[in-house]
Design a protein around this motif. Structure first.
Motif, PDB file in Angstrom:
ATOM      1  N   PRO A 195       4.797  -5.936   4.108  1.00 19.37           N
ATOM      2  CA  PRO A 195       4.639  -5.364   5.133  1.00 19.37           C
ATOM      3  C   PRO A 195       3.779  -3.678   5.643  1.00 19.37           C
ATOM      4  O   PRO A 195       4.475  -2.655   5.598  1.00 19.37           O
ATOM      5  N   LEU A 196       2.457  -4.285   6.417  1.00 19.69           N
ATOM      6  CA  LEU A 196       2.010  -3.344   6.717  1.00 19.69           C
ATOM      7  C   LEU A 196       2.582  -2.448   8.365  1.00 19.69           C
ATOM      8  O   LEU A 196       3.368  -3.547   8.759  1.00 19.69           O
ATOM      9  N   PRO A 197       2.018  -0.851   8.736  1.00 28.02           N
ATOM     10  CA  PRO A 197       2.067  -0.988  10.251  1.00 28.02           C
ATOM     11  C   PRO A 197       1.121  -1.700  11.210  1.00 28.02           C
ATOM     12  O   PRO A 197       0.317  -1.898  10.362  1.00 28.02           O
ATOM     13  N   ALA A 198       1.570  -0.927  12.201  1.00 29.86           N
ATOM     14  CA  ALA A 198      -0.017  -2.473  12.643  1.00 29.86           C
ATOM     15  C   ALA A 198      -1.622  -1.742  12.869  1.00 29.86           C
ATOM     16  O   ALA A 198      -2.380  -2.286  13.660  1.00 29.86           O
ATOM     17  N   GLU A 199      -0.993  -0.963  12.593  1.00 26.22           N
ATOM     18  CA  GLU A 199      -2.632   0.012  12.839  1.00 26.22           C
ATOM     19  C   GLU A 199      -2.805   1.068  11.712  1.00 26.22           C
ATOM     20  O   GLU A 199      -0.840   1.780  10.902  1.00 26.22           O
ATOM     21  N   LEU A 200      -3.409   1.154  10.215  1.00 23.28           N
ATOM     22  CA  LEU A 200      -3.802   1.745   9.316  1.00 23.28           C
ATOM     23  C   LEU A 200      -4.892   2.330   9.778  1.00 23.28           C
ATOM     24  O   LEU A 200      -6.048   2.344  10.235  1.00 23.28           O
ATOM     25  N   SER A 201      -5.159   4.313   9.436  1.00 23.30           N
ATOM     26  CA  SER A 201      -5.775   5.148   9.717  1.00 23.30           C
ATOM     27  C   SER A 201      -6.585   5.423   8.514  1.00 23.30           C
ATOM     28  O   SER A 201      -5.480   6.185   6.948  1.00 23.30           O
ATOM     29  N   LEU A 202      -7.728   4.858   7.712  1.00 24.37           N
ATOM     30  CA  LEU A 202      -7.983   5.171   6.290  1.00 24.37           C
ATOM     31  C   LEU A 202      -9.072   5.798   6.607  1.00 24.37           C
ATOM     32  O   LEU A 202     -10.049   5.894   7.602  1.00 24.37           O
ATOM     33  N   PRO A 203      -9.712   6.701   4.946  1.00 24.91           N
ATOM     34  CA  PRO A 203     -10.339   7.740   5.286  1.00 24.91           C
ATOM     35  C   PRO A 203     -11.823   7.387   4.468  1.00 24.91           C
ATOM     36  O   PRO A 203     -13.245   7.556   4.816  1.00 24.91           O
ATOM     37  N   GLN A 204     -11.653   6.146   4.454  1.00 19.43           N
ATOM     38  CA  GLN A 204     -13.356   5.361   4.181  1.00 19.43           C
ATOM     39  C   GLN A 204     -13.432   3.688   4.577  1.00 19.43           C
ATOM     40  O   GLN A 204     -12.181   3.340   5.207  1.00 19.43           O
ATOM     41  N   LEU A 205     -14.646   3.245   4.659  1.00 18.11           N
ATOM     42  CA  LEU A 205     -14.561   1.954   4.595  1.00 18.11           C
ATOM     43  C   LEU A 205     -14.297   1.528   4.142  1.00 18.11           C
ATOM     44  O   LEU A 205     -14.164   1.438   2.351  1.00 18.11           O
ATOM     45  N   LEU A 206     -13.850  -0.177   4.546  1.00 16.89           N
ATOM     46  CA  LEU A 206     -13.470  -1.186   3.198  1.00 16.89           C
ATOM     47  C   LEU A 206     -14.845  -2.328   3.129  1.00 16.89           C
ATOM     48  O   LEU A 206     -14.913  -2.384   3.762  1.00 16.89           O
ATOM     49  N   GLY A 207     -14.417  -2.426   1.832  1.00 14.33           N
ATOM     50  CA  GLY A 207     -14.768  -3.056   1.335  1.00 14.33           C
ATOM     51  C   GLY A 207     -14.206  -4.283   0.316  1.00 14.33           C
ATOM     52  O   GLY A 207     -13.324  -4.379   0.335  1.00 14.33           O
ATOM     53  N   GLN A 208     -15.774  -6.041  -0.083  1.00 14.43           N
ATOM     54  CA  GLN A 208     -14.711  -6.355  -0.933  1.00 14.43           C
ATOM     55  C   GLN A 208     -14.130  -5.766  -2.105  1.00 14.43           C
ATOM     56  O   GLN A 208     -14.612  -5.209  -2.470  1.00 14.43           O
ATOM     57  N   ASP A 209     -13.284  -6.171  -2.266  1.00 15.06           N
ATOM     58  CA  ASP A 209     -12.115  -5.368  -3.662  1.00 15.06           C
ATOM     59  C   ASP A 209     -11.633  -4.128  -3.367  1.00 15.06           C
ATOM     60  O   ASP A 209     -11.211  -3.375  -4.396  1.00 15.06           O
ATOM     61  N   SER A 210     -12.126  -3.771  -1.830  1.00 18.95           N
ATOM     62  CA  SER A 210     -11.324  -2.586  -1.995  1.00 18.95           C
ATOM     63  C   SER A 210      -9.436  -2.649  -2.085  1.00 18.95           C
ATOM     64  O   SER A 210      -9.199  -3.259  -1.586  1.00 18.95           O
ATOM     65  N   VAL A 211      -9.238  -1.858  -2.784  1.00 13.93           N
ATOM     66  CA  VAL A 211      -7.738  -1.256  -3.253  1.00 13.93           C
ATOM     67  C   VAL A 211      -7.077  -0.116  -2.527  1.00 13.93           C
ATOM     68  O   VAL A 211      -7.732   1.503  -2.440  1.00 13.93           O
ATOM     69  N   ASP A 212      -6.113  -0.080  -1.904  1.00 10.17           N
ATOM     70  CA  ASP A 212      -5.423   1.081  -1.086  1.00 10.17           C
ATOM     71  C   ASP A 212      -4.164   1.006  -2.036  1.00 10.17           C
ATOM     72  O   ASP A 212      -3.581   0.120  -2.614  1.00 10.17           O
ATOM     73  N   SER A 213      -3.376   1.907  -1.567  1.00 10.22           N
ATOM     74  CA  SER A 213      -1.838   2.028  -2.864  1.00 10.22           C
ATOM     75  C   SER A 213      -1.177   0.935  -1.793  1.00 10.22           C
ATOM     76  O   SER A 213      -0.331   0.329  -2.863  1.00 10.22           O
TER      77      SER A 213
END
Length: 219
Positions: free
Chosen positions: A185-203
């Motif tokens: 499960p993830l938190p209600a909001e994510l703060s990310l340093p980059q834009l997300l696109g197709q097949d973007s991977v976060d930890s």
């Protein structure tokens, strides 16, 4: 004489207080045809209001809906099982009635279901009555948030069943809905340093599908 003078001096202050109180309350209504993107999966149907910078559409709203009739439910679930873009053209209503705590909440509305975008060549499939199960997100469009990160609201139905909605926070910006794969499960909001696109991977997750992405209406 003194009482009269006090009344005269106080009148402008009373007016300023009233104006400040009105500003705090916000707009009284947001009537219009509030187009939405439909996404999710069988048993979990979301609708995301298509935001603009101008009223009455300057709100980011995500609803959880369910068709009122069994026939419409089956049709919707069949469409959601594909990667087809779906949109809604609702009847006119006041968007603020979907805000949590509204004095006259909107619990049901009729909207035409479209294959594709209802304003860009989509094909109308049916007029459907939708029941509002939950308002997941209701926030004003922002234009002055510092561009040091991208913020995403997380819509979660449990591990492995999650979606991300990009928050509109500056001008220009973009509207984006992503399907992600995550076993935790993830938190209600994510703060990310980059834009997300197709097949973007976060930890914590991987983007499996870009459901919607638009910059034209947010210039």
């Amino acid at each position: 004489m003194k009482n009269w003078l006090k009344t005269v001096l106080a009148s402008p202050l009373i007016g300023l207080v009233a104006m400040a109180q009105a500003a705090d309350v916000g707009p009284a209504h947001a009537h219009g045809v509030h187009g939405m993107l439909l996404f999710g999966e069988p048993g979990q149907v979301f609708a995301s209001h298509l935001p603009l910078y101008r009223p009455p559409h300057d709100w980011q709203v995500v609803l959880e809906l369910e068709p009122v009739t069994e026939a419409a439910r089956k049709q919707t679930e069949q469409l959601l099982s594909t990667d087809t873009l779906l949109s809604l053209e609702p009847e006119r209503f006041d968007l603020l009635r979907l805000r949590p705590g509204a004095t006259d909440p909107l619990t049901q509305f009729r909207a035409a279901l479209y294959l594709g975008h209802f304003e860009s060549g989509g094909s109308k499939l049916a007029d459907i009555d939708w029941r509002v199960k939950r308002t997941w997100l209701f926030e004003p469009v922002r234009v002055n948030v510092a561009a040091d990160a991208q913020h995403y609201a997380v819509l979660s139905a449990g591990p492995g069943r999650q979606w991300l909605l990009h928050r509109v926070e500056r001008r220009p910006d973009f509207d984006q809905i992503l399907r992600i794969e995550s076993q935790a499960p993830l938190p209600a909001e994510l703060s990310l340093p980059q834009l997300l696109g197709q097949d973007s991977v976060d930890s914590r997750f991987r983007v499996s599908r870009i459901i919607w992405q638009d910059t034209d209406d947010l210039q």
